[in-house]
Write a protein that holds these residues in place. Structure first.
Motif, PDB file in Angstrom:
ATOM      1  N   UNK A 171       0.678  -1.197   0.288  1.00 47.64           N
ATOM      2  CA  UNK A 171       0.085  -0.087  -0.087  1.00 47.64           C
ATOM      3  C   UNK A 171       0.940   1.267   0.027  1.00 47.64           C
ATOM      4  N   UNK A 172       0.746   2.073  -1.118  1.00 45.33           N
ATOM      5  CA  UNK A 172       1.598   3.340  -1.157  1.00 45.33           C
ATOM      6  C   UNK A 172       0.260   4.385  -1.292  1.00 45.33           C
ATOM      7  N   UNK A 173       0.337   5.264  -0.224  1.00 43.74           N
ATOM      8  CA  UNK A 173      -0.695   6.117   0.126  1.00 43.74           C
ATOM      9  C   UNK A 173      -0.319   7.663   0.018  1.00 43.74           C
ATOM     10  N   UNK A 174      -1.114   8.479  -0.447  1.00 40.12           N
ATOM     11  CA  UNK A 174      -0.850  10.060  -0.474  1.00 40.12           C
ATOM     12  C   UNK A 174      -1.479  10.221   0.701  1.00 40.12           C
ATOM     13  N   UNK A 175      -0.662  11.583   1.336  1.00 45.77           N
ATOM     14  CA  UNK A 175      -1.322  12.180   2.413  1.00 45.77           C
ATOM     15  C   UNK A 175      -2.890  12.367   2.437  1.00 45.77           C
ATOM     16  N   UNK A 176      -3.373  11.918   3.536  1.00 40.16           N
ATOM     17  CA  UNK A 176      -4.763  12.029   3.790  1.00 40.16           C
ATOM     18  C   UNK A 176      -5.856  10.717   3.085  1.00 40.16           C
ATOM     19  N   UNK A 182     -11.831  -2.570   8.986  1.00 38.38           N
ATOM     20  CA  UNK A 182     -10.711  -1.554   9.498  1.00 38.38           C
ATOM     21  C   UNK A 182      -9.974  -0.888   8.221  1.00 38.38           C
ATOM     22  N   UNK A 183      -9.562   0.432   8.399  1.00 38.09           N
ATOM     23  CA  UNK A 183      -8.711   0.800   7.490  1.00 38.09           C
ATOM     24  C   UNK A 183      -7.521   1.491   7.816  1.00 38.09           C
ATOM     25  N   UNK A 184      -6.805   1.800   6.465  1.00 38.56           N
ATOM     26  CA  UNK A 184      -5.374   2.538   7.113  1.00 38.56           C
ATOM     27  C   UNK A 184      -5.467   3.794   6.420  1.00 38.56           C
ATOM     28  N   UNK A 185      -5.191   4.784   7.204  1.00 37.44           N
ATOM     29  CA  UNK A 185      -5.206   6.260   6.754  1.00 37.44           C
ATOM     30  C   UNK A 185      -3.595   6.735   6.817  1.00 37.44           C
ATOM     31  N   UNK A 186      -3.196   7.460   5.762  1.00 31.10           N
ATOM     32  CA  UNK A 186      -1.795   8.173   5.805  1.00 31.10           C
ATOM     33  C   UNK A 186      -2.136   9.698   6.147  1.00 31.10           C
ATOM     34  N   UNK A 187      -1.102  10.023   7.213  1.00 31.12           N
ATOM     35  CA  UNK A 187      -0.871  11.300   7.626  1.00 31.12           C
ATOM     36  C   UNK A 187      -0.106  12.124   6.546  1.00 31.12           C
ATOM     37  N   UNK A 188       0.614  11.356   6.075  1.00 27.86           N
ATOM     38  CA  UNK A 188       1.758  11.995   5.030  1.00 27.86           C
ATOM     39  C   UNK A 188       1.985  10.821   4.073  1.00 27.86           C
TER      40      UNK A 188
END
Length: 222
Positions: free
Chosen positions: A155-160, A203-209
């Motif tokens: 998982x590669x996530x953008x901020x938010x 459940x989920x994963x949320x990126x702060x950055x």
């Protein structure tokens, strides 16, 4: 249930004189904690740091599924089945040891090497050994480790940005880069931190950055 373990709490090992530093998330080698032997089918999650020229001399494995993710630098792999590969950031390597295989891992490049190596116990022993490298694996592309009834999700996530975690009896989340929130947990997870989730559901994963996480979905405890 979510159990967040901090990266700074990992056991430090390796061989400083040989240019090897290892951070162990589970009992491994001479480090043994009876309360921290494995989670699901995952028996090891080691962060290896090798200076240029350093490496692990030829050694044997059997009845183990070993998945490698390079964070920085280049990892050279050579094994007794005739495979010689260089694994770089963005590639994922899978060694299925089966009835037995010998290999060498080293930093043949000019820069320091950091990689994660994750060991999973197969549901049944035996089988022919194999080795594969998936080059430039895309975000969200699953890697099935069939002998261990497990799937790795990158998982590669953008901020938010938010992404769902798989519903599974055992889910292991290792934060490779950035900062994330797991579910509604008040504590943020940072690089090197890992979450062990038993009975993961909704459940989920949320990126702060901007962040990168390795997510194991496991159906068996081996």
């Amino acid at each position: 249930m979510i159990q967040l373990r901090r990266g700074q709490g990992r056991h430090r090992g390796g061989d400083a004189g040989a240019g090897i530093e290892t951070l162990h998330a589970f009992s491994f080698g001479g480090f043994y904690d009876p309360q921290n032997v494995r989670f699901g089918s995952l028996a090891a999650c080691n962060e290896e740091r090798l200076r240029p020229g350093a490496g692990f001399a030829e050694h044997a494995h059997r009845d183990m599924e070993i998945v490698t993710w390079v964070l920085d630098g280049e990892l050279t792999h050579e094994d007794s089945a005739g495979h010689t590969e260089t694994v770089r950031p963005g590639d994922v390597a899978h060694l299925s040891a089966g009835t037995g295989i010998r290999h060498v891992e080293r930093n043949a490049g000019p820069a320091p090497l950091t990689f994660l190596q994750m060991w999973l116990l197969p549901a049944a022993p035996g089988g022919p050994p194999s080795y594969e490298v998936v080059r430039g694996i895309a975000d969200g592309t699953p890697l099935a480790v069939e002998r261990a009834a497990a799937v790795l999700h990158l998982r590669r996530l953008r901020a938010g940005e938010r992404t769902a975690l798989p519903d599974a009896p055992w889910v292991y989340v290792h934060v490779a880069r950035g900062t994330v929130r797991i579910g509604t947990e008040p504590a943020l997870a940072e690089p090197g931190d890992a979450a062990r989730i038993a009975g993961c559901e909704d459940l989920d994963l949320t990126a702060r950055e901007p962040a990168e996480a390795l997510v194991w979905e496991m159906q068996a405890a081996a």
